[in-house]
Design a protein around this motif. Structure first.
Motif, PDB file in Angstrom:
ATOM      1  N   LYS A 157      -8.238 -18.392  -6.990  1.00  0.00           N
ATOM      2  CA  LYS A 157      -7.370 -17.046  -6.539  1.00  0.00           C
ATOM      3  C   LYS A 157      -6.313 -17.230  -7.118  1.00  0.00           C
ATOM      4  O   LYS A 157      -5.452 -18.272  -6.627  1.00  0.00           O
ATOM      5  N   HIS A 158      -5.655 -16.280  -7.579  1.00  0.00           N
ATOM      6  CA  HIS A 158      -4.154 -16.240  -7.763  1.00  0.00           C
ATOM      7  C   HIS A 158      -3.318 -15.350  -7.221  1.00  0.00           C
ATOM      8  O   HIS A 158      -3.576 -14.196  -7.234  1.00  0.00           O
ATOM      9  N   GLN A 159      -2.265 -15.849  -6.567  1.00  0.00           N
ATOM     10  CA  GLN A 159      -1.290 -14.938  -5.880  1.00  0.00           C
ATOM     11  C   GLN A 159       0.033 -15.130  -6.533  1.00  0.00           C
ATOM     12  O   GLN A 159       0.503 -16.145  -6.947  1.00  0.00           O
ATOM     13  N   LEU A 160       0.669 -14.035  -7.040  1.00  0.00           N
ATOM     14  CA  LEU A 160       1.934 -13.694  -7.661  1.00  0.00           C
ATOM     15  C   LEU A 160       2.888 -13.789  -6.534  1.00  0.00           C
ATOM     16  O   LEU A 160       2.713 -13.074  -5.594  1.00  0.00           O
ATOM     17  N   CYS A 161       3.870 -14.625  -6.510  1.00  0.00           N
ATOM     18  CA  CYS A 161       5.074 -14.610  -5.553  1.00  0.00           C
ATOM     19  C   CYS A 161       5.871 -13.263  -5.366  1.00  0.00           C
ATOM     20  O   CYS A 161       6.187 -12.696  -6.154  1.00  0.00           O
ATOM     21  N   VAL A 162       5.614 -12.509  -4.050  1.00  0.00           N
ATOM     22  CA  VAL A 162       6.194 -11.535  -3.643  1.00  0.00           C
ATOM     23  C   VAL A 162       7.591 -11.698  -3.614  1.00  0.00           C
ATOM     24  O   VAL A 162       8.376 -10.663  -4.347  1.00  0.00           O
ATOM     25  N   PHE A 163       8.141 -12.989  -3.174  1.00  0.00           N
ATOM     26  CA  PHE A 163       9.697 -12.793  -3.366  1.00  0.00           C
ATOM     27  C   PHE A 163      10.304 -12.696  -4.648  1.00  0.00           C
ATOM     28  O   PHE A 163      11.087 -12.226  -4.942  1.00  0.00           O
ATOM     29  N   HIS A 164       9.550 -13.598  -5.708  1.00  0.00           N
ATOM     30  CA  HIS A 164       9.956 -13.422  -7.186  1.00  0.00           C
ATOM     31  C   HIS A 164      10.039 -11.829  -7.672  1.00  0.00           C
ATOM     32  O   HIS A 164      10.749 -11.527  -8.336  1.00  0.00           O
ATOM     33  N   LEU A 165       8.962 -11.210  -7.366  1.00  0.00           N
ATOM     34  CA  LEU A 165       9.133  -9.613  -7.369  1.00  0.00           C
ATOM     35  C   LEU A 165      10.241  -8.974  -6.900  1.00  0.00           C
ATOM     36  O   LEU A 165      10.826  -8.237  -7.755  1.00  0.00           O
ATOM     37  N   PHE A 166      10.343  -9.139  -5.551  1.00  0.00           N
ATOM     38  CA  PHE A 166      11.508  -8.661  -4.892  1.00  0.00           C
ATOM     39  C   PHE A 166      13.004  -8.818  -5.731  1.00  0.00           C
ATOM     40  O   PHE A 166      13.732  -8.163  -5.885  1.00  0.00           O
ATOM     41  N   LYS A 167      12.848 -10.082  -6.123  1.00  0.00           N
ATOM     42  CA  LYS A 167      14.317 -10.929  -6.971  1.00  0.00           C
ATOM     43  C   LYS A 167      14.271 -10.057  -8.037  1.00  0.00           C
ATOM     44  O   LYS A 167      15.576  -9.763  -8.498  1.00  0.00           O
ATOM     45  N   MET A 168      13.356  -9.962  -8.865  1.00  0.00           N
ATOM     46  CA  MET A 168      13.453  -9.384 -10.311  1.00  0.00           C
ATOM     47  C   MET A 168      13.943  -7.913  -9.993  1.00  0.00           C
ATOM     48  O   MET A 168      14.750  -7.532 -10.908  1.00  0.00           O
ATOM     49  N   ILE A 169      13.458  -7.283  -9.204  1.00  0.00           N
ATOM     50  CA  ILE A 169      13.980  -5.694  -8.928  1.00  0.00           C
ATOM     51  C   ILE A 169      15.277  -5.770  -8.382  1.00  0.00           C
ATOM     52  O   ILE A 169      16.031  -5.145  -8.754  1.00  0.00           O
ATOM     53  N   GLY A 170      15.503  -6.570  -7.671  1.00  0.00           N
ATOM     54  CA  GLY A 170      16.982  -6.691  -6.971  1.00  0.00           C
ATOM     55  C   GLY A 170      18.019  -7.073  -7.923  1.00  0.00           C
ATOM     56  O   GLY A 170      19.019  -6.545  -7.842  1.00  0.00           O
ATOM     57  N   ASP A 171      17.544  -7.895  -8.798  1.00  0.00           N
ATOM     58  CA  ASP A 171      18.744  -8.223  -9.821  1.00  0.00           C
ATOM     59  C   ASP A 171      18.978  -7.164 -10.841  1.00  0.00           C
ATOM     60  O   ASP A 171      20.241  -6.854 -11.308  1.00  0.00           O
ATOM     61  N   LYS A 172      18.078  -6.206 -11.267  1.00  0.00           N
ATOM     62  CA  LYS A 172      18.366  -4.931 -11.869  1.00  0.00           C
ATOM     63  C   LYS A 172      19.094  -4.000 -11.065  1.00  0.00           C
ATOM     64  O   LYS A 172      19.714  -3.194 -11.606  1.00  0.00           O
ATOM     65  N   LEU A 173      18.486  -3.959  -9.853  1.00  0.00           N
ATOM     66  CA  LEU A 173      19.198  -2.981  -8.901  1.00  0.00           C
ATOM     67  C   LEU A 173      20.587  -3.248  -8.746  1.00  0.00           C
ATOM     68  O   LEU A 173      21.458  -2.284  -8.524  1.00  0.00           O
ATOM     69  N   TYR A 174      20.913  -4.428  -8.416  1.00  0.00           N
ATOM     70  CA  TYR A 174      22.480  -4.815  -8.124  1.00  0.00           C
ATOM     71  C   TYR A 174      23.236  -4.351  -9.284  1.00  0.00           C
ATOM     72  O   TYR A 174      24.314  -3.977  -9.010  1.00  0.00           O
ATOM     73  N   LYS A 211       4.658  -3.670 -13.670  1.00  0.00           N
ATOM     74  CA  LYS A 211       4.461  -4.661 -12.877  1.00  0.00           C
ATOM     75  C   LYS A 211       3.626  -4.448 -11.680  1.00  0.00           C
ATOM     76  O   LYS A 211       2.744  -5.393 -11.649  1.00  0.00           O
ATOM     77  N   ILE A 212       3.752  -3.654 -10.843  1.00  0.00           N
ATOM     78  CA  ILE A 212       3.145  -3.628  -9.560  1.00  0.00           C
ATOM     79  C   ILE A 212       1.878  -3.058  -9.859  1.00  0.00           C
ATOM     80  O   ILE A 212       0.809  -3.822  -9.337  1.00  0.00           O
ATOM     81  N   ILE A 213       1.531  -2.172 -10.544  1.00  0.00           N
ATOM     82  CA  ILE A 213       0.363  -1.364 -10.686  1.00  0.00           C
ATOM     83  C   ILE A 213      -0.848  -2.455 -11.424  1.00  0.00           C
ATOM     84  O   ILE A 213      -1.752  -2.680 -10.958  1.00  0.00           O
ATOM     85  N   PRO A 214      -0.084  -2.985 -12.652  1.00  0.00           N
ATOM     86  CA  PRO A 214      -1.187  -3.908 -13.396  1.00  0.00           C
ATOM     87  C   PRO A 214      -1.534  -5.146 -12.575  1.00  0.00           C
ATOM     88  O   PRO A 214      -2.453  -5.886 -12.545  1.00  0.00           O
ATOM     89  N   ASP A 215      -0.573  -5.604 -11.771  1.00  0.00           N
ATOM     90  CA  ASP A 215      -0.762  -6.936 -11.125  1.00  0.00           C
ATOM     91  C   ASP A 215      -0.791  -6.788  -9.555  1.00  0.00           C
ATOM     92  O   ASP A 215      -0.732  -7.750  -8.812  1.00  0.00           O
ATOM     93  N   TYR A 216      -1.392  -5.556  -9.172  1.00  0.00           N
ATOM     94  CA  TYR A 216      -1.248  -5.254  -7.751  1.00  0.00           C
ATOM     95  C   TYR A 216      -2.418  -6.122  -7.042  1.00  0.00           C
ATOM     96  O   TYR A 216      -2.032  -6.755  -5.934  1.00  0.00           O
TER      97      TYR A 216
END
Length: 400
Positions: A259-276, A336-341
């Motif tokens: 079972k593979h879990q993608l890091c939620v924190f890294h997702l937030f960080k990727m979006i946050g970097d662009k948002l900043y 990102k979100i829909i393909p890797d949900y």
């Protein structure tokens, strides 16, 4: 150094022979008698038997038991002399009683391996202190030699220290713990060893809060990562692995069948970097900035629950308002979100699955990666350093 030696002796010597002078001089406490009797002597004990300390550094067992056959039919024989190098003074003469087992006919001598290994020059205290120095951070061999000299009044050469520290593993180090939970986080970081870029692979047990294994590889290939994970978890459960969002991890975890879990924190960080960047731009209106923050919060709320139905409802609600979402966030939702949900919400199926890889990131920070990236010239050197860091971390942070 003498105080340290006497402290360890207190828990190993069961009884001591008193002299008449001990009573006349007022030396009637255990520590004082030891200090006078042994001068610069260190810990002596056998793992299974207590020792008796005679006058003039003569040692023998109490409750004799043959180490070969377990018989109590043992007789005492002569003493064997041995010299111990304690500090920069003259070697200390120690006398060890020899014994003969009448049952099996074999001889044995009072064991002092806990003080000094057979055929070794320096007592074990030197190596124990050496490991304590490594717990505080990186230091060169010559600096370590100087530290030992300052603390223990004597020190082996830097080459001897290197021989003590060197481990047999050439490419991988493993934790000595035998049982793991099966819920892991995986991460890696780059290092420069002798000027060449290499990668440090780490598998971390989330439940027990300890690193399992680490390896240094020249290239970050799917074959190398797959082999590392499989070798690290031989004869151990392998239920889930949490990673960051590097694309090659998906195929690796599917191949392993975990079972593979993608890091939620890294997702937030990727979006946050662009948002900043958008929020700092003067070309973006205040209204648009507020909209970006509000919809980013809605995206976060999708993964801020352990209930999969609640998460799906929040995602559906966000998609119903998709046309009003800023384009920056629309791209993340589509790509990102829909393909890797499913991989982003695996932790909702089992609350033991970690939803972030923050534990291994914290482990990297505690092992001082920024300071060690350019200080090593061989893989053996970096693995030796990481081996003792892993040992110290496990001792302090392991969860039973």
């Amino acid at each position: 150094m003498r105080n340290q030696i006497l402290t360890t002796l207190n828990c190993n010597i069961d009884s001591i022979q008193l002299k008449l002078s001990d009573f006349f001089t007022g030396k009637n406490d255990f520590e004082t008698i030891l200090n006078d009797r042994l001068k610069p002597v260190k810990n002596t004990q056998n793992i299974n038997q207590k020792l008796y300390l005679h006058e003039n550094n003569h040692f023998e067992y109490i409750n004799l038991l043959c180490p070969y056959c377990g018989s109590k039919n043992v007789i005492k024989q002569e003493y064997r002399q041995r010299k111990l190098l304690i500090d920069d003074k003259e070697p200390l003469n120690v006398y060890l009683r020899r014994y003969l087992c009448k049952t099996c006919g074999r001889k044995f001598t009072t064991n002092i391996k806990s003080i000094i290994k057979p055929y070794k020059r320096y007592i074990n205290l030197f190596k124990d202190k050496l490991e304590c120095f490594l717990e505080t951070g990186y230091r060169s061999l010559r600096k370590t030699q100087k530290d030992l000299q300052n603390f223990l009044e004597n020190s082996p050469s830097h080459q001897t220290i290197r021989n003590w520290l060197t481990i047999n593993n050439k490419n991988m180090i493993k934790n000595t713990e035998r049982f793991y939970s099966g819920y892991y986080t995986y991460d890696e970081q780059f290092l420069r060893i002798n000027g060449h870029r290499m990668y440090r692979l780490t598998l971390y047990d989330q439940i027990r809060n300890i690193p399992i294994a680490e390896q240094i590889v020249p290239k970050r290939t799917p074959q190398a990562i797959t082999q590392f994970i499989e070798e690290s978890t031989i004869n151990q459960p392998l239920i889930s692995v949490t990673t960051d969002h590097m694309p090659l991890y998906k195929n690796i975890m599917d191949y392993i069948g975990v079972k593979h879990q993608l890091c939620v924190f890294h997702l937030f960080k990727m979006i946050g970097d662009k948002l900043y960047k958008k929020l700092r731009s003067k070309k973006v209106t205040e209204r648009e900035k507020i909209s970006l923050c509000l919809y980013f919060t809605d995206i976060k709320n999708i993964f801020r629950t352990y209930n999969s139905k609640t998460s799906q409802k929040r995602l559906e609600k966000l998609l119903n308002d998709f046309n009003r979402i800023p384009r920056l966030l629309q791209r993340f939702i589509k790509q990102k979100i829909i393909p890797d949900y499913k991989r982003l919400t695996t932790f909702m199926e089992n609350n033991k699955i970690p939803r972030t890889s923050n534990t291994v990131e914290n482990y990297y920070r505690q092992t001082e990666p920024e300071q060690i990236k350019k200080k090593y010239k061989t893989k053996k050197g970096i693995l030796t350093y990481l081996h003792y860091k892993m040992k110290n971390w496990t001792k302090k942070h392991i969860k039973k």
